[in-house]
Each structure stands twice: as structure tokens, then as C-alpha cells.
Scaffold this motif. Sequence first.
Motif, PDB file in Angstrom:
ATOM      1  N   ASP A  67       0.806  -1.231   0.234  1.00 30.76           N
ATOM      2  CA  ASP A  67       0.033  -0.037  -0.174  1.00 30.76           C
ATOM      3  C   ASP A  67       0.962   1.244  -0.052  1.00 30.76           C
ATOM      4  O   ASP A  67       0.559   2.168  -0.578  1.00 30.76           O
ATOM      5  CB  ASP A  67      -1.169   0.159   1.365  1.00 30.76           C
ATOM      6  CG  ASP A  67      -1.929  -0.920   1.119  1.00 30.76           C
ATOM      7  OD1 ASP A  67      -2.455  -1.616   0.031  1.00 30.76           O
ATOM      8  OD2 ASP A  67      -2.742  -1.292   2.315  1.00 30.76           O
ATOM      9  N   TRP A  68       1.710   1.297   0.674  1.00 32.35           N
ATOM     10  CA  TRP A  68       2.723   2.500   0.823  1.00 32.35           C
ATOM     11  C   TRP A  68       3.987   2.494  -0.272  1.00 32.35           C
ATOM     12  O   TRP A  68       4.409   3.805  -0.498  1.00 32.35           O
ATOM     13  CB  TRP A  68       3.521   2.527   2.284  1.00 32.35           C
ATOM     14  CG  TRP A  68       2.577   2.930   3.172  1.00 32.35           C
ATOM     15  CD1 TRP A  68       1.543   2.299   4.038  1.00 32.35           C
ATOM     16  CD2 TRP A  68       2.353   4.270   3.999  1.00 32.35           C
ATOM     17  NE1 TRP A  68       0.878   2.951   5.045  1.00 32.35           N
ATOM     18  CE2 TRP A  68       1.334   4.272   4.588  1.00 32.35           C
ATOM     19  CE3 TRP A  68       3.008   5.410   3.674  1.00 32.35           C
ATOM     20  CZ2 TRP A  68       0.929   5.259   5.447  1.00 32.35           C
ATOM     21  CZ3 TRP A  68       2.756   6.526   4.264  1.00 32.35           C
ATOM     22  CH2 TRP A  68       1.478   6.455   5.304  1.00 32.35           C
ATOM     23  N   ILE A  69       4.222   1.487  -1.113  1.00 28.35           N
ATOM     24  CA  ILE A  69       4.840   1.632  -2.483  1.00 28.35           C
ATOM     25  C   ILE A  69       3.925   2.654  -3.223  1.00 28.35           C
ATOM     26  O   ILE A  69       4.276   3.680  -3.815  1.00 28.35           O
ATOM     27  CB  ILE A  69       5.005   0.355  -3.256  1.00 28.35           C
ATOM     28  CG1 ILE A  69       5.844  -0.315  -2.217  1.00 28.35           C
ATOM     29  CG2 ILE A  69       5.412   0.564  -4.467  1.00 28.35           C
ATOM     30  CD1 ILE A  69       6.028  -1.756  -2.932  1.00 28.35           C
ATOM     31  N   GLU A  70       2.648   2.162  -3.233  1.00 27.95           N
ATOM     32  CA  GLU A  70       1.677   3.098  -4.125  1.00 27.95           C
ATOM     33  C   GLU A  70       1.729   4.530  -3.520  1.00 27.95           C
ATOM     34  O   GLU A  70       1.397   5.334  -4.371  1.00 27.95           O
ATOM     35  CB  GLU A  70       0.045   2.555  -4.018  1.00 27.95           C
ATOM     36  CG  GLU A  70       0.037   1.114  -4.788  1.00 27.95           C
ATOM     37  CD  GLU A  70      -1.404   0.285  -4.395  1.00 27.95           C
ATOM     38  OE1 GLU A  70      -2.336   1.004  -3.799  1.00 27.95           O
ATOM     39  OE2 GLU A  70      -1.444  -0.752  -4.746  1.00 27.95           O
ATOM     40  N   ARG A  71       1.693   4.454  -1.903  1.00 23.37           N
ATOM     41  CA  ARG A  71       1.534   5.869  -1.551  1.00 23.37           C
ATOM     42  C   ARG A  71       3.022   6.971  -2.223  1.00 23.37           C
ATOM     43  O   ARG A  71       2.710   8.011  -2.281  1.00 23.37           O
ATOM     44  CB  ARG A  71       1.582   5.777  -0.202  1.00 23.37           C
ATOM     45  CG  ARG A  71       1.516   7.132   0.693  1.00 23.37           C
ATOM     46  CD  ARG A  71      -0.259   7.411   0.594  1.00 23.37           C
ATOM     47  NE  ARG A  71      -1.135   6.416   1.198  1.00 23.37           N
ATOM     48  CZ  ARG A  71      -1.463   6.506   2.272  1.00 23.37           C
ATOM     49  NH1 ARG A  71      -0.873   7.180   3.413  1.00 23.37           N
ATOM     50  NH2 ARG A  71      -2.023   5.582   3.126  1.00 23.37           N
ATOM     51  N   ILE A  72       4.224   6.506  -2.273  1.00 20.03           N
ATOM     52  CA  ILE A  72       5.246   6.962  -2.692  1.00 20.03           C
ATOM     53  C   ILE A  72       4.934   7.400  -4.045  1.00 20.03           C
ATOM     54  O   ILE A  72       5.366   8.447  -4.409  1.00 20.03           O
ATOM     55  CB  ILE A  72       6.266   6.007  -2.608  1.00 20.03           C
ATOM     56  CG1 ILE A  72       6.954   5.651  -1.032  1.00 20.03           C
ATOM     57  CG2 ILE A  72       7.682   6.542  -3.489  1.00 20.03           C
ATOM     58  CD1 ILE A  72       7.914   4.481  -0.998  1.00 20.03           C
ATOM     59  N   ASP A  73       4.572   6.591  -4.798  1.00 22.52           N
ATOM     60  CA  ASP A  73       4.131   6.999  -6.435  1.00 22.52           C
ATOM     61  C   ASP A  73       3.091   7.962  -6.163  1.00 22.52           C
ATOM     62  O   ASP A  73       3.003   9.097  -6.975  1.00 22.52           O
ATOM     63  CB  ASP A  73       3.810   5.788  -7.072  1.00 22.52           C
ATOM     64  CG  ASP A  73       4.789   4.977  -7.533  1.00 22.52           C
ATOM     65  OD1 ASP A  73       6.046   5.397  -7.311  1.00 22.52           O
ATOM     66  OD2 ASP A  73       4.568   3.549  -7.488  1.00 22.52           O
ATOM     67  N   LYS A 107       9.402  10.610 -19.001  1.00 19.85           N
ATOM     68  CA  LYS A 107       8.843   9.276 -18.655  1.00 19.85           C
ATOM     69  C   LYS A 107       7.499   9.450 -18.026  1.00 19.85           C
ATOM     70  O   LYS A 107       7.282  10.581 -17.220  1.00 19.85           O
ATOM     71  CB  LYS A 107       9.874   8.548 -17.807  1.00 19.85           C
ATOM     72  CG  LYS A 107      10.891   7.779 -18.357  1.00 19.85           C
ATOM     73  CD  LYS A 107      10.499   6.503 -19.205  1.00 19.85           C
ATOM     74  CE  LYS A 107      11.554   5.777 -19.918  1.00 19.85           C
ATOM     75  NZ  LYS A 107      12.486   5.256 -18.883  1.00 19.85           N
ATOM     76  N   LEU A 108       6.533   8.586 -18.246  1.00 18.29           N
ATOM     77  CA  LEU A 108       5.152   8.939 -17.522  1.00 18.29           C
ATOM     78  C   LEU A 108       5.253   8.199 -15.939  1.00 18.29           C
ATOM     79  O   LEU A 108       6.182   7.159 -16.024  1.00 18.29           O
ATOM     80  CB  LEU A 108       4.123   8.257 -18.331  1.00 18.29           C
ATOM     81  CG  LEU A 108       3.837   8.826 -19.665  1.00 18.29           C
ATOM     82  CD1 LEU A 108       2.986   7.697 -20.723  1.00 18.29           C
ATOM     83  CD2 LEU A 108       3.348  10.238 -19.428  1.00 18.29           C
ATOM     84  N   LEU A 109       4.502   8.663 -15.220  1.00 15.70           N
ATOM     85  CA  LEU A 109       4.280   7.833 -14.016  1.00 15.70           C
ATOM     86  C   LEU A 109       2.898   7.845 -13.539  1.00 15.70           C
ATOM     87  O   LEU A 109       1.908   8.570 -13.543  1.00 15.70           O
ATOM     88  CB  LEU A 109       4.844   8.870 -12.979  1.00 15.70           C
ATOM     89  CG  LEU A 109       4.919   8.295 -11.487  1.00 15.70           C
ATOM     90  CD1 LEU A 109       5.426   6.974 -11.181  1.00 15.70           C
ATOM     91  CD2 LEU A 109       5.504   9.431 -10.588  1.00 15.70           C
ATOM     92  N   LYS A 110       2.774   6.516 -13.389  1.00 15.67           N
ATOM     93  CA  LYS A 110       1.221   6.068 -13.138  1.00 15.67           C
ATOM     94  C   LYS A 110       1.372   5.235 -11.832  1.00 15.67           C
ATOM     95  O   LYS A 110       2.291   4.568 -11.624  1.00 15.67           O
ATOM     96  CB  LYS A 110       0.755   5.361 -14.371  1.00 15.67           C
ATOM     97  CG  LYS A 110       0.297   5.909 -15.454  1.00 15.67           C
ATOM     98  CD  LYS A 110       0.146   5.212 -16.667  1.00 15.67           C
ATOM     99  CE  LYS A 110      -1.345   4.409 -16.501  1.00 15.67           C
ATOM    100  NZ  LYS A 110      -1.942   3.643 -17.536  1.00 15.67           N
ATOM    101  N   VAL A 111       0.207   5.167 -11.139  1.00 18.10           N
ATOM    102  CA  VAL A 111       0.221   4.572 -10.007  1.00 18.10           C
ATOM    103  C   VAL A 111      -0.487   3.051 -10.456  1.00 18.10           C
ATOM    104  O   VAL A 111      -1.456   2.971 -10.797  1.00 18.10           O
ATOM    105  CB  VAL A 111      -0.712   4.938  -8.569  1.00 18.10           C
ATOM    106  CG1 VAL A 111      -0.862   3.966  -7.627  1.00 18.10           C
ATOM    107  CG2 VAL A 111      -0.230   6.277  -8.168  1.00 18.10           C
ATOM    108  N   TYR A 112       0.481   1.774 -10.010  1.00 17.89           N
ATOM    109  CA  TYR A 112      -0.132   0.663 -10.441  1.00 17.89           C
ATOM    110  C   TYR A 112      -0.530  -0.012  -9.064  1.00 17.89           C
ATOM    111  O   TYR A 112       0.187  -0.446  -8.169  1.00 17.89           O
ATOM    112  CB  TYR A 112       0.917  -0.173 -11.267  1.00 17.89           C
ATOM    113  CG  TYR A 112       0.975   0.149 -12.547  1.00 17.89           C
ATOM    114  CD1 TYR A 112       0.471  -0.182 -13.739  1.00 17.89           C
ATOM    115  CD2 TYR A 112       1.860   1.239 -12.893  1.00 17.89           C
ATOM    116  CE1 TYR A 112       0.532   0.186 -14.976  1.00 17.89           C
ATOM    117  CE2 TYR A 112       2.146   1.800 -14.118  1.00 17.89           C
ATOM    118  CZ  TYR A 112       1.459   1.271 -15.232  1.00 17.89           C
ATOM    119  OH  TYR A 112       1.414   1.681 -16.393  1.00 17.89           O
ATOM    120  N   ARG A 113      -1.828  -0.201  -9.087  1.00 17.88           N
ATOM    121  CA  ARG A 113      -2.337  -0.746  -7.793  1.00 17.88           C
ATOM    122  C   ARG A 113      -2.243  -2.415  -7.596  1.00 17.88           C
ATOM    123  O   ARG A 113      -2.394  -3.103  -8.680  1.00 17.88           O
ATOM    124  CB  ARG A 113      -3.939  -0.908  -7.760  1.00 17.88           C
ATOM    125  CG  ARG A 113      -4.400   0.773  -7.929  1.00 17.88           C
ATOM    126  CD  ARG A 113      -4.031   1.522  -6.719  1.00 17.88           C
ATOM    127  NE  ARG A 113      -4.498   2.864  -6.916  1.00 17.88           N
ATOM    128  CZ  ARG A 113      -3.947   3.898  -6.302  1.00 17.88           C
ATOM    129  NH1 ARG A 113      -3.317   3.790  -4.978  1.00 17.88           N
ATOM    130  NH2 ARG A 113      -4.709   5.305  -6.379  1.00 17.88           N
TER     131      ARG A 113
END
Length: 210
Positions: free
Chosen positions: A87-93, A182-188
Motif C-alpha cells: 500500500d505504501w509503495i503506491e503511496r510513494i508514487d 517518462k510517465l508516472l502512473k500508480v499501479y495498484r
Amino acid sequence: MTLDAAVLVRQITELQAEAVVRWHVLDGRQHPLDNPYTGLLSVACQQHQFNYQLWHEEDVARRRDVTDERIAQVKRAIDGFNQQRNDWIERIDETLIGSLGAWGVEPVEGARLNTETPGSAVDRLSIMSLRVFHLEEELSRDGVDRAHVEKVRTKLARCEEQAADLAHSLTELLEDIFAGRKLLKVYRQMKMYNDPTLNPYLNGAARKAG
């Protein structure tokens, strides 16, 4: 947070290394897992805490001198910490994406995605800092022979090289993201095992099928 990718990555890796040492010194005391940071560094530190807790629960799970009940408790704790880690990997992004918007960073035409997000790379660096710390502990452990020390030194050198390579790659990725290349997207992660609506052993579907 800074737009200087090299500075940001250095701050994160120093935070991870220093926190691992500090948390081990404070282990067993009240509130050992402190987080004195702000912004993205605070998010990275929180994610790092879950890896720290996960690492030590994994150690307990491999013990042979504890009861099955204790192992069951540990396994549930591992599931919880692993869920929070992801969950917090996603929070970083998410935090990075928010900062990009605040800075007015927009992707250029033809900007590409990366196979790994910055959050995932920070997670790998977190685990590497834990591995390096425990390998260094092995070098000074009483009662080990020269062969053990040499084996540990070889592993430690390899880990340090991998960590340096990963930090360099993360720096390059962030430079590309900050420049819009580069694009940055959150990958759930969409972990299913802790979701009672998706895990058949939690919602009873498996029992009914049996």
C-alpha cells in the motif's frame, strides 16, 4: 522535496540506512519505529518501517523452537505487514505524482512508461538496506569461522554493488520523470488474499464448494 533526482535518491537511501541502525538500537523499547521526516521522505520512512517489521516476522516464522500457535500469529502479521508495505509503495508514487502536478511538470509528446515505478525501486532499496545491515552483523558475530566471514563479505559486496546500481537507475528514472520524458502512473497491487470479498477462504466460498 527537491526536483534534483540525485539529491532525492541520496536522501532516501541515507534515511533507510540510518533508520535501520536506529530502529535496531531502540528495538524493544516503547515506540522504537520513529519517523522524524516530512513530505515524501516521511512516506518513504513509513514504507521502510513495514519492511523492517516484515523482515523480523519472517525471521520468527522460520524458528523451530516456538509453538504452532505462535507461528500462526506470525503468519498473520506477515500478511498484514506485506499488505501495508505494498500500500505504501503506491503511496510513494501517489506523493510523487502530486508533487509533479504542483511543480507543473507535464509529460512531453511521446513520453514512455517504465516497467518499474519509483515506489517499487524505493521498496527494493529498503529491503537491500536491511540485508546489508544484517550481513554486516554477521561479520562481527562471535563463534564464526573464516569461511563464514569470507562468504558474508562476498554477499555483502554484491549487495552493495546492487544497491548502488539500483540507486543510480532510480536517479535516472526520476530525472526522466521530472523532465517529462517518462510517465508516472500508480499501479495498484490489488492483493486478493486479505480481501474477504475476493479470498474464497475468507468469504466462505471455498468451504461451500467443498
